[in-house]
Design an enzyme around this catalytic site. Structure first.
Site, PDB file in Angstrom:
ATOM      1  N   LYS A 264      72.266  48.520  74.108  1.00 38.43           N
ATOM      2  CA  LYS A 264      70.865  48.544  73.680  1.00 38.43           C
ATOM      3  C   LYS A 264      70.228  47.216  74.047  1.00 38.43           C
ATOM      4  O   LYS A 264      70.666  46.161  73.585  1.00 38.43           O
ATOM      5  CB  LYS A 264      70.765  48.769  72.166  1.00 38.43           C
ATOM      6  CG  LYS A 264      69.355  48.514  71.590  1.00 38.43           C
ATOM      7  CD  LYS A 264      69.272  48.711  70.080  1.00 38.43           C
ATOM      8  CE  LYS A 264      67.902  48.282  69.542  1.00 38.43           C
ATOM      9  NZ  LYS A 264      67.785  48.432  68.074  1.00 38.43           N
ATOM     10  N   ASP A 269      61.743  43.668  69.345  1.00 40.05           N
ATOM     11  CA  ASP A 269      61.488  44.863  68.529  1.00 40.05           C
ATOM     12  C   ASP A 269      60.508  44.536  67.409  1.00 40.05           C
ATOM     13  O   ASP A 269      60.900  44.033  66.358  1.00 40.05           O
ATOM     14  CB  ASP A 269      62.820  45.380  67.950  1.00 40.05           C
ATOM     15  CG  ASP A 269      62.628  46.622  67.088  1.00 40.05           C
ATOM     16  OD1 ASP A 269      61.540  47.233  67.152  1.00 40.05           O
ATOM     17  OD2 ASP A 269      63.581  46.980  66.368  1.00 40.05           O
ATOM     18  N   LYS A 276      57.128  46.157  61.789  1.00 39.16           N
ATOM     19  CA  LYS A 276      57.977  45.443  60.834  1.00 39.16           C
ATOM     20  C   LYS A 276      57.153  44.416  60.066  1.00 39.16           C
ATOM     21  O   LYS A 276      56.134  43.947  60.571  1.00 39.16           O
ATOM     22  CB  LYS A 276      59.093  44.698  61.589  1.00 39.16           C
ATOM     23  CG  LYS A 276      60.155  45.571  62.185  1.00 39.16           C
ATOM     24  CD  LYS A 276      61.206  44.721  62.907  1.00 39.16           C
ATOM     25  CE  LYS A 276      62.288  45.581  63.535  1.00 39.16           C
ATOM     26  NZ  LYS A 276      63.132  46.289  62.577  1.00 39.16           N
ATOM     27  N   ASP A 287      67.510  41.675  69.589  1.00 41.40           N
ATOM     28  CA  ASP A 287      67.735  43.118  69.572  1.00 41.40           C
ATOM     29  C   ASP A 287      68.231  43.637  70.933  1.00 41.40           C
ATOM     30  O   ASP A 287      68.351  44.841  71.135  1.00 41.40           O
ATOM     31  CB  ASP A 287      66.442  43.829  69.150  1.00 41.40           C
ATOM     32  CG  ASP A 287      66.692  45.145  68.446  1.00 41.40           C
ATOM     33  OD1 ASP A 287      67.831  45.345  67.969  1.00 41.40           O
ATOM     34  OD2 ASP A 287      65.759  45.962  68.378  1.00 41.40           O
ATOM     35  N   ASP A 346      60.226  52.461  64.676  1.00 36.05           N
ATOM     36  CA  ASP A 346      61.148  51.335  64.544  1.00 36.05           C
ATOM     37  C   ASP A 346      62.611  51.782  64.698  1.00 36.05           C
ATOM     38  O   ASP A 346      63.509  50.953  64.813  1.00 36.05           O
ATOM     39  CB  ASP A 346      60.932  50.648  63.194  1.00 36.05           C
ATOM     40  CG  ASP A 346      61.542  49.250  63.136  1.00 36.05           C
ATOM     41  OD1 ASP A 346      61.926  48.730  64.208  1.00 36.05           O
ATOM     42  OD2 ASP A 346      61.626  48.694  62.033  1.00 36.05           O
ATOM     43  N   GLU A 348      64.072  52.774  67.270  1.00 40.03           N
ATOM     44  CA  GLU A 348      63.874  52.904  68.710  1.00 40.03           C
ATOM     45  C   GLU A 348      65.174  52.754  69.508  1.00 40.03           C
ATOM     46  O   GLU A 348      65.281  53.278  70.611  1.00 40.03           O
ATOM     47  CB  GLU A 348      62.847  51.877  69.198  1.00 40.03           C
ATOM     48  CG  GLU A 348      63.385  50.462  69.521  1.00 40.03           C
ATOM     49  CD  GLU A 348      63.989  49.743  68.316  1.00 40.03           C
ATOM     50  OE1 GLU A 348      63.692  50.134  67.172  1.00 40.03           O
ATOM     51  OE2 GLU A 348      64.767  48.796  68.515  1.00 40.03           O
ATOM     52  N   ARG A 350      68.131  54.009  69.150  1.00 35.72           N
ATOM     53  CA  ARG A 350      68.822  55.280  69.414  1.00 35.72           C
ATOM     54  C   ARG A 350      68.107  56.070  70.498  1.00 35.72           C
ATOM     55  O   ARG A 350      68.732  56.833  71.226  1.00 35.72           O
ATOM     56  CB  ARG A 350      68.964  56.064  68.101  1.00 35.72           C
ATOM     57  CG  ARG A 350      67.674  56.485  67.489  1.00 35.72           C
ATOM     58  CD  ARG A 350      67.826  56.806  66.006  1.00 35.72           C
ATOM     59  NE  ARG A 350      67.969  55.610  65.171  1.00 35.72           N
ATOM     60  CZ  ARG A 350      68.132  55.619  63.856  1.00 35.72           C
ATOM     61  NH1 ARG A 350      68.169  56.758  63.195  1.00 35.72           N
ATOM     62  NH2 ARG A 350      68.252  54.494  63.188  1.00 35.72           N
TER      63      ARG A 350
HETATM   64  N1  BES Z   1      66.716  46.412  65.638  1.00 34.22           N
HETATM   65  C1  BES Z   1      66.661  47.038  64.378  1.00 34.22           C
HETATM   66  C2  BES Z   1      67.929  46.841  63.541  1.00 34.22           C
HETATM   67  C3  BES Z   1      68.261  45.430  63.153  1.00 34.22           C
HETATM   68  C4  BES Z   1      67.937  44.950  61.900  1.00 34.22           C
HETATM   69  C5  BES Z   1      68.962  44.609  64.009  1.00 34.22           C
HETATM   70  C6  BES Z   1      68.271  43.664  61.537  1.00 34.22           C
HETATM   71  C7  BES Z   1      69.309  43.329  63.638  1.00 34.22           C
HETATM   72  C8  BES Z   1      68.963  42.850  62.409  1.00 34.22           C
HETATM   73  C9  BES Z   1      66.427  48.537  64.564  1.00 34.22           C
HETATM   74  O1  BES Z   1      65.703  48.891  65.680  1.00 34.22           O
HETATM   75  C10 BES Z   1      65.661  49.007  63.377  1.00 34.22           C
HETATM   76  O2  BES Z   1      64.539  48.595  63.227  1.00 34.22           O
HETATM   77  N2  BES Z   1      66.266  49.865  62.577  1.00 34.22           N
HETATM   78  C11 BES Z   1      65.624  50.382  61.428  1.00 34.22           C
HETATM   79  C12 BES Z   1      65.914  51.867  61.381  1.00 34.22           C
HETATM   80  C13 BES Z   1      65.110  52.605  60.351  1.00 34.22           C
HETATM   81  C14 BES Z   1      63.650  52.622  60.736  1.00 34.22           C
HETATM   82  C15 BES Z   1      65.640  54.030  60.265  1.00 34.22           C
HETATM   83  C16 BES Z   1      66.218  49.679  60.217  1.00 34.22           C
HETATM   84  O3  BES Z   1      67.403  49.384  60.211  1.00 34.22           O
HETATM   85  O4  BES Z   1      65.463  49.401  59.293  1.00 34.22           O
HETATM   86 ZN    ZN Z   2      65.761  47.609  67.267  1.00 34.62          ZN
HETATM   87 MN    MN Z   3      63.613  48.882  65.355  1.00 35.21          MN
END
Ligand code: BES
Ligand code: ZN
Ligand code: MN
Length: 498
Positions: A264, A269, A276, A287, A346, A348, A350
């Site tokens: 990824k 992000d 966010k 990310d 967010d 994204e 996947r």
């Molecule tokens: N890049 C983030 C996950 C992340 C969080 C990486 C903290 C490193 C540190 C990912 O894209 C994300 O935003 N995931 C969301 C998913 C949710 C919207 C289902 C999350 O984990 O809040």
């Molecule tokens: Zn992300």
């Molecule tokens: Mn995200």
């Protein structure tokens, strides 16, 4: 950092680092030092309540009777538990203490506190060197006002060992891996205005010099292939999305079935329209840690000329809010033909992996695929910040990954999967939705990816907790860790070379 392997002799310049095990008699060398300093070593150890426990350090400055500037005595932990990781932490401790100390040269004496074979001793010596080098990592190119005292002084690490020749040989491949980890850490540390998808691809292209084949697909080519879930993530960005395809053909038969790694690579992000919160958003420059680890792994395999055919694929995008960005509620079609209701922009990563993984198995028919992704905040809640989550459809691959992680100090913990989680991402209007609800967030994310794996043996490593260290630990300074490079390199070295 210059590394030399030398014969064990008391050095007469710089710093000396000697390890000693918990509850054991002092080594001959420490007895010799104690004699020369008229008992100062034993007095110092006693005064500091030194037991030899792992990580303890006692430092003697300008010891009378010795030409050395300082002698450091480092605890190695229990003698019978001494292993590669302990050797690595000896080198790391030496550098952590001395990097900006003013000292230019250090001699680290490796005396394993238990009986080891010559091969093992060479491996341990290489691990001392690797720990030293990895701990010396800095990223200073954007600093212009650093004082001399803040800059590294240490330039030379001598490792004193029984057979310097053997150690040097073992170091060759360990050094290639350390270089690759630095490459990964640089990619991860670069700010997101500098490192966007095209710049990432450009830096990966340089690996052609090591013998990798590198292709880069732009948005037009990806659209032709139907990679609309990956492309949808980049719609809000001024930067063009890229698919990076790297191949290392090191096996005897260049056409033999390859193994494959997918990363990824979200170079930033913001969350997109599902934006966010402001606090801590800067962290989302890392990310792309999965993509950086995959690229670093390819660097390592090429650097040490691994006898394997391996493919590395990275989906590189920037997730931004914009008039053209995808909306919550959009339905997009993936390269696999499956449709996805994007309920949260967010989630994204996947979407990026869905197309990159489908493309990977479709084009290369690999023996297995391992993907790495900073995928979910939930894995940080589940496992903390020292262990990455492992999800897999294949027990053998999972076991091998767990063992490789253990050996390299990049820990993994296997997480559950199955139908009870899979059904949580069913959508009422499309084949699936990109979020699973409040619970089991890392698992539903893995289930989503699995829908694009097409029965190939596969593992997914959620490295959201381990790609960036909030504090220095072992041979990793605070910041980008390069997590995954060593783990996957070990997996390949132990099982897939011919
Ligand atoms: N890049 C983030 C996950 C992340 C969080 C990486 C903290 C490193 C540190 C990912 O894209 C994300 O935003 N995931 C969301 C998913 C949710 C919207 C289902 C999350 O984990 O809040
Ligand atoms: Zn992300
Ligand atoms: Mn995200």
């Amino acid at each position: 950092m210059q590394i030399n392997f030398v014969k064990s002799d008391l050095p007469d310049e710089g710093a000396l680092v000697v390890g000693t095990a918990e509850g054991e008699d002092l080594t001959g060398l420490l007895e010799e030092l104690d004699g020369k300093t008229k008992g100062a070593v034993k007095r110092a150890l006693k005064a500091a309540r030194f037991t030899g426990a792992k990580g303890q350090v006692v430092e003697l400055l300008a010891p009378a009777g010795l030409a050395l500037d300082r002698a450091l005595i480092v605890g190695l932990g229990k003698a019978d538990k001494f292993d590669g990781a302990a050797a690595e932490s000896l080198g790391a401790t030496a550098v952590a203490r001395l990097l900006t100390s003013g000292e230019k040269t250090v001699t680290v004496v490796l005396q394993a506190p238990k009986r080891v074979s010559d091969d093992e001793e060479a491996e341990f010596a290489a691990r001392v060197a690797q720990g030293a080098v990895l701990r010396s990592y800095r990223f200073d190119q954007y600093r212009t006002t650093q004082k001399k005292t803040e800059k590294p002084s240490l330039a030379k690490v001598n490792i004193a060992v029984g057979d310097p020749g053997d150690a040097k040989k073992a170091w060759r491949s360990a050094e290639a891996v350390a270089n690759a980890v630095f490459f990964t850490r640089d990619l991860v540390t670069e700010p997101p205005n500098v490192l966007y998808p095209e710049e990432f691809a450009k830096r990966a292209r340089k690996l052609e010099d090591l013998g990798l084949e590198v292709e880069v697909l732009g948005e037009k080519e990806m659209a032709k292939l139907g990679m609309h879930t990956l492309l949808a993530v980049g719609h809000g960005s001024e930067r063009e999305s890229q698919l990076l395809v790297m191949q290392w053909k090191g096996a005897k038969d260049k056409n033999a079935q390859p193994i494959a790694f997918v990363g990824k690579g979200v170079t930033f992000d913001t969350g997109g329209i599902s934006i966010k919160p402001a606090a801590g958003m800067d962290a989302m420059k890392y990310d792309m840690g999965g993509a950086a680890a995959v690229t670093g792994l390819m660097h390592a395999l090429a650097g040490r000329k691994a006898k394997v055919n391996a493919v590395g694929i990275c989906g590189l995008v920037e997730n931004m809010p914009d008039g053209r960005a995808q909306r919550p509620g959009d339905v997009v079609k993936s390269m696999s033909g499956q449709t996805i209701e994007v309920l949260n922009t967010d989630a994204e990563g996947r979407l990026v992996l869905a197309d990159a993984i489908w493309y990977c198995q479709n084009r290369f028919k690999p023996k297995f695929m391992v993907d790495l992704a900073t995928l979910t905040g939930a894995i940080r809640i589940s496992l903390g910040l020292e262990i990455a989550g492992l999800f897999s459809n294949n027990d053998e691959l999972a076991e091998r990954l767990l063992a490789a992680g253990k050996a390299e100090g990049e820990a993994l913990w296997r997480m559950p999967m199955g139908d009870r989680f899979d059904k949580m991402i069913d959508s009422p209007i499309a084949d699936m939705k990109n979020i699973g609800g409040q619970f089991g967030g890392s698992i539903t994310a893995a289930q989503f990816i699995q829908r694009f794996v097409n029965k190939v043996p596969w593992a997914h490593l959620d490295i959201a907790g381990t790609a960036w260290f909030e504090e220095a630990r072992g041979s990793t300074p605070k910041g980008a860790s390069g997590y995954g490079v060593r783990l996957l390199n070990r997996l390949v070295a132990d099982h897939y070379e011919n």
